[in-house]
Design an enzyme around this catalytic site. Structure first.
Site, PDB file in Angstrom:
ATOM      1  N   ASP A 107       5.647  -5.876  15.819  1.00  0.00           N
ATOM      2  CA  ASP A 107       5.389  -4.727  14.945  1.00  0.00           C
ATOM      3  C   ASP A 107       6.678  -4.320  14.234  1.00  0.00           C
ATOM      4  OD1 ASP A 107       4.360  -1.879  14.204  1.00  0.00           O
ATOM      5  OD2 ASP A 107       2.600  -2.838  15.093  1.00  0.00           O
ATOM      6  N   ASP A 108       6.725  -3.097  13.788  1.00  0.00           N
ATOM      7  CA  ASP A 108       7.844  -2.541  13.030  1.00  0.00           C
ATOM      8  C   ASP A 108       9.193  -2.789  13.734  1.00  0.00           C
ATOM      9  OD1 ASP A 108       9.220  -1.053  11.210  1.00  0.00           O
ATOM     10  OD2 ASP A 108       8.076   0.778  11.498  1.00  0.00           O
ATOM     11  N   ARG A 140       7.424  10.613   6.187  1.00  0.00           N
ATOM     12  CA  ARG A 140       7.980   9.678   7.166  1.00  0.00           C
ATOM     13  C   ARG A 140       9.284   9.069   6.617  1.00  0.00           C
ATOM     14  NH1 ARG A 140       6.147   4.141  10.254  1.00  0.00           N
ATOM     15  NH2 ARG A 140       6.591   4.897  12.341  1.00  0.00           N
ATOM     16  N   ASP A 188      -4.136   5.330  15.106  1.00  0.00           N
ATOM     17  CA  ASP A 188      -2.927   5.294  15.936  1.00  0.00           C
ATOM     18  C   ASP A 188      -3.182   5.969  17.277  1.00  0.00           C
ATOM     19  OD1 ASP A 188      -1.301   3.889  14.280  1.00  0.00           O
ATOM     20  OD2 ASP A 188      -0.176   5.590  13.509  1.00  0.00           O
ATOM     21  N   TRP A 194      -0.653  -5.366   8.007  1.00  0.00           N
ATOM     22  CA  TRP A 194      -0.270  -4.785   6.713  1.00  0.00           C
ATOM     23  C   TRP A 194      -0.444  -3.276   6.801  1.00  0.00           C
ATOM     24  CZ3 TRP A 194       0.102  -7.627   1.768  1.00  0.00           C
ATOM     25  CH2 TRP A 194       0.215  -6.788   0.662  1.00  0.00           C
ATOM     26  N   ASP A 195       0.665  -2.566   6.795  1.00  0.00           N
ATOM     27  CA  ASP A 195       0.607  -1.121   7.034  1.00  0.00           C
ATOM     28  C   ASP A 195       0.847  -0.333   5.753  1.00  0.00           C
ATOM     29  OD1 ASP A 195       0.406   1.191   8.554  1.00  0.00           O
ATOM     30  OD2 ASP A 195       1.739   0.452  10.124  1.00  0.00           O
ATOM     31  N   MET A 196       0.563   0.955   5.789  1.00  0.00           N
ATOM     32  CA  MET A 196       0.820   1.856   4.654  1.00  0.00           C
ATOM     33  C   MET A 196       0.906   3.260   5.240  1.00  0.00           C
ATOM     34  SD  MET A 196      -1.143   3.803   2.051  1.00  0.00           S
ATOM     35  CE  MET A 196      -0.799   4.135   0.355  1.00  0.00           C
ATOM     36  N   ASN A 197       2.128   3.774   5.332  1.00  0.00           N
ATOM     37  CA  ASN A 197       2.342   4.950   6.170  1.00  0.00           C
ATOM     38  C   ASN A 197       2.662   6.250   5.450  1.00  0.00           C
ATOM     39  OD1 ASN A 197       1.861   4.321   8.930  1.00  0.00           O
ATOM     40  ND2 ASN A 197       3.524   2.836   8.789  1.00  0.00           N
TER      41      ASN A 197
HETATM   42  C1  GLA Z   1       1.930   2.932  11.828  1.00  0.00           C
HETATM   43  C2  GLA Z   1       0.922   2.056  12.510  1.00  0.00           C
HETATM   44  C3  GLA Z   1       1.380   1.756  13.926  1.00  0.00           C
HETATM   45  C4  GLA Z   1       2.716   1.085  13.891  1.00  0.00           C
HETATM   46  C5  GLA Z   1       3.710   1.968  13.138  1.00  0.00           C
HETATM   47  C6  GLA Z   1       5.017   1.258  12.934  1.00  0.00           C
HETATM   48  O1  GLA Z   1       1.957   4.207  12.384  1.00  0.00           O
HETATM   49  O2  GLA Z   1      -0.351   2.633  12.483  1.00  0.00           O
HETATM   50  O3  GLA Z   1       0.430   0.941  14.573  1.00  0.00           O
HETATM   51  O4  GLA Z   1       2.594  -0.164  13.262  1.00  0.00           O
HETATM   52  O5  GLA Z   1       3.214   2.349  11.866  1.00  0.00           O
HETATM   53  O6  GLA Z   1       5.938   2.011  12.249  1.00  0.00           O
END
Ligand code: GLA
Length: 727
Positions: A359-360, A436, A541, A470-473
């Site tokens: 992950d991140d 964020r 999450d 593939w995320d978008m936060n």
């Molecule tokens: C989001 C995703 C999490 C994780 C974090 C990483 O919150 O939903 O599952 O991947 O980013 O920064």
């Protein structure tokens, strides 16, 4: 043919397996909506009634006003005072009036200029109706694409500017449906980050009620799915209309009850976050909206949508077994490096996982969420021998490899932002708001896309990646772009989404063997647009099993389990909790996020057994039909089952919520069971006859903490050796 045109009546009739949809051309001008509902041959004729204050064309009277009859599409400023489907300006007024011109039908469907849309099969047919606005010279094409066996009809629109000057589209709602009554309940799903998809059901009232997103993503706050149902509709009874949108950005679902007590539903891009200028000869294609009708309750609507999404939206590989992943996020957050993750991979392989998802935290100076987004090259301190060497070592453990990316974002503290601050969305002279600690890249800018493509191409060259998360936060504020002139800034949200889809297409082509799990801080883009690109979506999450039970039950109203990514998170070694979390998670596609290096052998053996068991019934969850028995907002427990086609296998789940009363027995009717068959629960060896399952299986609720019950029932004739079993 499911689409017919009756010349004498000037009537279009669309029949699906169980529904009929019809509209007429009236006054050689308007498209009058006749009917949408249960399949029938008995269609009414247009009925006109006179209502004062209703404007009409010369030669007619109030009864022929577009303000008072049901239509297929309505235009701002031309006599229909209800919310309109289209506002198009050629002269600054926003007024247009499109008149029926011609139509054609064809097999299959047309593509949508780079937007995701439902895949056609050999039965799919499309009706195209062309209208003309003489003053602006624009043509409007309305499309009805018919998925007959699933009772789904989709709609989108194309506007072609045949005039000499520019026109501006100021509101665009490709699906409009006028219904002759208003005694409906409206179902919608609202929430927030970590509390997605709360179920809401309220009676319609006069005026406009809506759900929407102005956030540049479909959002955690409202999902684009809505339904209208009879006030007394249940899972099994009553009329239900379901709607959705194949799009991942800002949207508007409007439902309006007018002066005559009729209801108008509009699904589309709205006007707050959308406008689009067309030069002479240019065309605009809207995203596609989706509708279905059920005469037999909410459950039928859900199952039609589930099949439609599985068969026509999700990529075909989504129907194959999904990898059971071990994700590093909740186990490590940003604290990852090659050495640690290689140890993860070794343990993960031994525990039966298919894949490790990093992950991140692997790129740039990403040691927390304040820096690094945009710098898509590995952090040499964490990966001293490079990414290729690291991934090679993971794969050498005999496990697949997935990696997290968030391509649409940039941290102000990044090399990318320092080099190109103008690549973030912003409005000249205004300070861009952070969320964020990050800003949103301007995906409407081709230079940004070119950069991202080149960057990812180089970073991942020669590396075998099986999976992208593939995320978008964050959501979009200050949504301005340096590449658009002032009078076209309203296009940013839409052009942004087209940029995202282009990049997703590039990933799919460049990494043909990799699958995508999409995510937006959990379920912030849980929509049909993203479902087209990924085998699954990270649902929330929030991995607390009590909350997940609610979130997952609501998700199943509109979306199939095949897309629902469900992880068992760190159980702190508590075996009862591990069992409970597993039974909640197997309502969808199973995965885990926990620190495997800290788990006892007992926990690892339990997980290995869970994965092995899941492999035995995963196909029922992924491909089976879903039946809700007890919705958790209404009952102190959640109960549902999946059934394979022909009901040879059933998977029943009962989840006790916290505070569930002790000792009560529930009778859960599995009406899909074959009455004459014998079933064996492969978990316990207990046999049941089908008739008994239909009458109700008795489940005793313990009322204790973390209790859930799972029954995997297989028709004995399906199991070698069990053929002749009788109860
Ligand atoms: C989001 C995703 C999490 C994780 C974090 C990483 O919150 O939903 O599952 O991947 O980013 O920064």
């Amino acid at each position: 043919m499911s689409i017919r045109f009756l010349k004498d009546k000037k009537r279009f009739i669309i029949n699906t397996k169980s529904t009929t949809y019809a509209f007429d051309i009236v006054m050689d001008h308007y498209l009058y909506h006749i009917y949408y509902g249960k399949r029938t041959r008995e269609l009414p004729d247009p009925a006109f009634r006179s209502v004062s204050f209703a404007p009409y064309l010369a030669g007619y009277d109030e009864s022929r006003s577009p303000d008072v009859f049901p239509q297929e599409c309505s235009f701002y400023g031309s006599g229909d005072f209800r919310p309109n489907a289209l506002r198009l300006s050629s002269d600054g007024t926003g007024v247009s009036d499109f008149v029926y011109c011609s139509h054609r039908t064809f097999r299959g469907r047309a593509s949508l200029d780079g937007l995701p849309c439902a895949r056609a099969d050999e039965q799919t047919q499309t009706l195209e109706v062309t209208l003309l606005d003489e003053v602006s010279g624009c043509r409007l094409k309305l499309y009805y694409t018919v998925f007959s066996s699933l009772d789904v009809i989709t709609r989108y629109m194309v506007i072609e500017n045949g005039g000499a000057g520019c026109v501006k589209i100021e509101k665009c709602m490709p699906l409009m449906l006028d219904l002759g009554r208003s005694d409906f309940d409206m179902i919608s799903l609202y929430g927030s980050h970590c509390r997605e998809l709360n179920f809401q059901r309220v009676a319609l009232h006069h005026g406009t009620q809506s759900v929407y997103s102005k956030r540049g993503a479909t959002s955690h706050q409202y999902n684009p799915f809505i339904a209208l149902c009879d006030r007394n509709a249940t899972d099994e009874k009553g009329e239900v209309y379901g709607f959705n949108f194949v799009y991942s950005g800002s949207f508007l679902d409007e439902v309006d009850v007018d002066q005559l007590g009729t209801t108008r539903v509009l699904i589309g891009l709205g006007s707050d976050c959308f406008s689009y200028t067309l030069g002479a000869g240019e065309r605009f294609c809207s995203p596609e909206a989706v509708m279905t009708y059920s005469a037999t309750g909410i459950g039928t609507m859900s199952r039609s949508f589930h099949r439609f999404v599985r068969e026509h939206i999700m990529p075909p590989e989504a129907l194959a077994p999904h990898p059971v992943v071990l994700n590093t996020w909740e186990a490590c957050y940003f604290d990852i490096d090659a050495e640690k993750l290689i140890r993860f991979a070794k343990e993960a392989k031994q525990t039966g996982f298919d894949m490790l998802v990093m992950d991140d935290g692997w790129f740039g100076l990403r040691n927390n969420d304040r820096a690094g987004l945009g710098d898509w090259f590995e952090n040499p301190a964490k990966f001293p021998n490079g990414l290729a060497d690291f991934v090679g070592k993971i794969r050498a453990e005999g496990i697949c490899f997935g990696i997290w990316v968030e391509p649409e974002m940039v941290n102000p503290d990044s090399d990318l932002y320092r080099a190109h601050p103008e690549w973030a969305l912003r409005v000249e002279g205004r300070e861009p708001l952070r969320s964020r600690h990050q800003l949103v890249l301007d995906m409407s800018n081709p230079a940004v896309l070119d950069y991202l493509i080149a960057r990812f191409d180089e970073t991942f060259r020669g590396i075998e990646i099986d999976y992208f998360k593939w995320d978008m936060n964050r959501h979009m504020s200050n949504a301005g772009s340096v590449v658009l002139p002032a009078d076209r800034q309203g296009e940013v949200f839409f052009r942004y989404m087209k940029g995202v889809y282009r990049l997703l297409d590039w990933f799919a082509t460049r990494f043909p063997n990799a699958v995508i799990e999409s995510c937006s801080g959990g379920g912030g883009r849980y929509d049909l647009g993203m479902m087209q690109y990924g085998i699954q979506i990270w649902t929330s999450d929030n991995t607390n099993p009590y909350d997940r039970t609610m979130i997952q039950a609501s998700a199943m109203l509109a979306y199939p389990a095949a897309t629902m990514s469900c992880h068992v998170s760190n159980p702190h070694g508590d075996l009862r909790s591990l069992d409970y979390r597993y039974k909640v998670a197997v309502g969808g596609m199973l995965g885990y996020e926990l620190n495997i290096l800290e788990m006892s052998d007992e926990v690892k053996q339990t997980i290995a057994a869970q994965i092995a068991e899941y492999r035995g019934f995963e196909h029922i969850v992924c491909l089976g039909d879903y039946y809700s028995l007890a919705f958790p907002t209404k009952y102190p427990y959640s109960a549902y089952y999946y059934a394979t086609a022909g009901a040879g296998e059933l998977l029943l789940t009962v989840i006790e919520k916290s505070g569930c009363p002790k000792g009560s027995t529930k009778l859960l009717k599995l009406k899909k069971a074959n009455p004459d068959a014998t079933y064996v629960d492969v978990r316990t060896g207990k046999t049941y006859c089908g008739e008994e399952l239909r009458a109700g299986i008795r489940v005793e609720l313990s009322g204790e903490r973390d209790q859930a019950h799972l029954y995997h029932l297989i028709q004995t004739s399906v199991i070698p050796g069990y053929e002749n079993t009788t109860v």
